[in-house]
Design an enzyme around this catalytic site. Structure first.
Site, PDB file in Angstrom:
ATOM      1  N   SER A  13     -27.548  33.445 -64.809  1.00 35.73           N
ATOM      2  CA  SER A  13     -27.808  33.918 -63.449  1.00 35.73           C
ATOM      3  C   SER A  13     -28.621  35.209 -63.480  1.00 35.73           C
ATOM      4  O   SER A  13     -28.139  36.225 -63.994  1.00 35.73           O
ATOM      5  CB  SER A  13     -26.490  34.185 -62.712  1.00 35.73           C
ATOM      6  OG  SER A  13     -26.722  34.945 -61.539  1.00 35.73           O
ATOM      7  N   TRP A 180     -19.748  37.810 -53.249  1.00 34.21           N
ATOM      8  CA  TRP A 180     -20.692  36.955 -53.972  1.00 34.21           C
ATOM      9  C   TRP A 180     -22.076  37.592 -53.983  1.00 34.21           C
ATOM     10  O   TRP A 180     -22.632  37.908 -52.928  1.00 34.21           O
ATOM     11  CB  TRP A 180     -20.772  35.580 -53.293  1.00 34.21           C
ATOM     12  CG  TRP A 180     -21.895  34.729 -53.802  1.00 34.21           C
ATOM     13  CD1 TRP A 180     -22.128  34.367 -55.095  1.00 34.21           C
ATOM     14  CD2 TRP A 180     -22.941  34.135 -53.017  1.00 34.21           C
ATOM     15  NE1 TRP A 180     -23.251  33.574 -55.172  1.00 34.21           N
ATOM     16  CE2 TRP A 180     -23.765  33.421 -53.906  1.00 34.21           C
ATOM     17  CE3 TRP A 180     -23.246  34.137 -51.655  1.00 34.21           C
ATOM     18  CZ2 TRP A 180     -24.880  32.709 -53.486  1.00 34.21           C
ATOM     19  CZ3 TRP A 180     -24.354  33.431 -51.232  1.00 34.21           C
ATOM     20  CH2 TRP A 180     -25.158  32.724 -52.127  1.00 34.21           C
ATOM     21  N   GLY A 181     -22.602  37.782 -55.169  1.00 31.59           N
ATOM     22  CA  GLY A 181     -23.978  38.238 -55.315  1.00 31.59           C
ATOM     23  C   GLY A 181     -24.098  39.739 -55.511  1.00 31.59           C
ATOM     24  O   GLY A 181     -23.343  40.524 -54.937  1.00 31.59           O
ATOM     25  N   ASP A 183     -26.145  41.658 -54.320  1.00 26.68           N
ATOM     26  CA  ASP A 183     -26.487  42.363 -53.078  1.00 26.68           C
ATOM     27  C   ASP A 183     -25.246  42.648 -52.231  1.00 26.68           C
ATOM     28  O   ASP A 183     -25.370  43.236 -51.148  1.00 26.68           O
ATOM     29  CB  ASP A 183     -27.527  41.591 -52.270  1.00 26.68           C
ATOM     30  CG  ASP A 183     -27.186  40.116 -52.088  1.00 26.68           C
ATOM     31  OD1 ASP A 183     -26.270  39.616 -52.749  1.00 26.68           O
ATOM     32  OD2 ASP A 183     -27.853  39.466 -51.272  1.00 26.68           O
TER      33      ASP A 183
END
Length: 199
Positions: A13, A180-181, A183
Site C-alpha cells: 500500500s 482508514w488511510g 489522510d
C-alpha cells in the site's frame, strides 16, 4: 503498560508507505505502542484491487499518489514497477515483531525499497539485503518468517480485520475506533491526544 494502536498494513500500500513515519512519531509523542497486523485485500469487506477499478478511478488514483508524494516530499516510483507480491515482506515484518525486534524500522525500509526505489521485494535476496542494511540478520529473518507461528498470526490478524470491518490499508484502530488511510492521521492524533474519537 502503554496503550496500543492496532496497525493494519500492507507493504503493497503506497498509503501505508506515506503514513508510517507520521504514525511512528504520533505513537512516540503520545506514549502508544504500535501493534503491526498485516493484511492484504479484504474482499469480504468491499476492498477492490487497484487493477480491478474502473480506468477513471485508476487514473485519478495515480494522480492523487503523485500529489501526496509531492506534498509529503516522499519519492514514489510508479513507472516500470515490478509486479511483486508484498506478502513475503509482511511475513518478515511480523516475524520481527513476534521476536521483539524493531519491526517498524524494517517496515519503513521495505516500504522505501518498494515504493521509493521500485525494488522487487518478492525476491528473498532483495529482502535479505534490506534486512541486513537495517541491522537484522537477513538470512535468519527469512528462515524465521517461514515458521508456523507467523502464518498463525497472519491468519488471526486477517480474521480480526474482517470482524472489525477493516477494508483497506492502512487502518489504525484505537479503543475500537478505526481510522482508514494516512489522510485520517489528524483524526487519529485527536484521539491519541484527547483519549476519545471526534464522533
Amino acid at each position: 503498560m502503554a496503550q496500543e494502536i492496532d496497525y493494519y498494513f500492507s507493504i503493497g500500500s503506497p498509503w501505508a508507505y506515506f503514513g508510517l513515519p507520521r504514525l511512528r512519531d504520533l505513537a512516540a509523542r503520545y506514549g502508544y505502542r504500535i501493534v503491526p497486523r498485516a493484511v492484504g485485500i479484504i474482499a469480504e469487506n468491499g476492498a477492490v484491487p487497484g487493477r480491478d477499478k474502473a480506468p477513471a478511478r485508476q487514473a485519478y488514483g495515480g494522480q492523487d499518489l503523485r500529489r501526496w508524494s509531492a506534498f509529503l516530499g516522499k519519492p514514489l516510483a510508479l513507472e516500470n514497477r515490478p509486479t511483486d507480491d508484498p506478502a513475503p515482506a509482511a511475513r518478515d515484518v511480523i516475524a520481527a515483531a513476534l521476536d521483539g525486534q524493531d519491526w517498524l524500522e524494517l517496515a519503513l525500509a521495505l516500504h522505501e525499497a518498494h515504493w521509493a526505489r521500485g525494488e522487487n521485494i518478492a525476491d528473498p535476496a532483495v529482502r535479505r539485503k534490506i534486512a541486513d542494511a537495517t541491522g537484522f540478520d537477513g538470512a535468519a529473518l527469512t528462515a524465521r518468517s517461514a515458521q508456523a507461528d507467523v502464518s498463525e498470526r497472519l491468519a488471526a490478524d486477517r480474521a480480526r480485520a474482517v470482524a472489525l470491518g477493516v477494508f483497506g490499508a492502512p487502518t489504525y484502530v484505537v479503543d475500537g475506533a478505526a481510522y482508514w488511510g494516512q489522510d485520517r492521521l489528524d483524526f487519529l492524533e485527536h484521539h491519541l491526544r484527547t483519549g476519545a474519537p471526534l464522533a
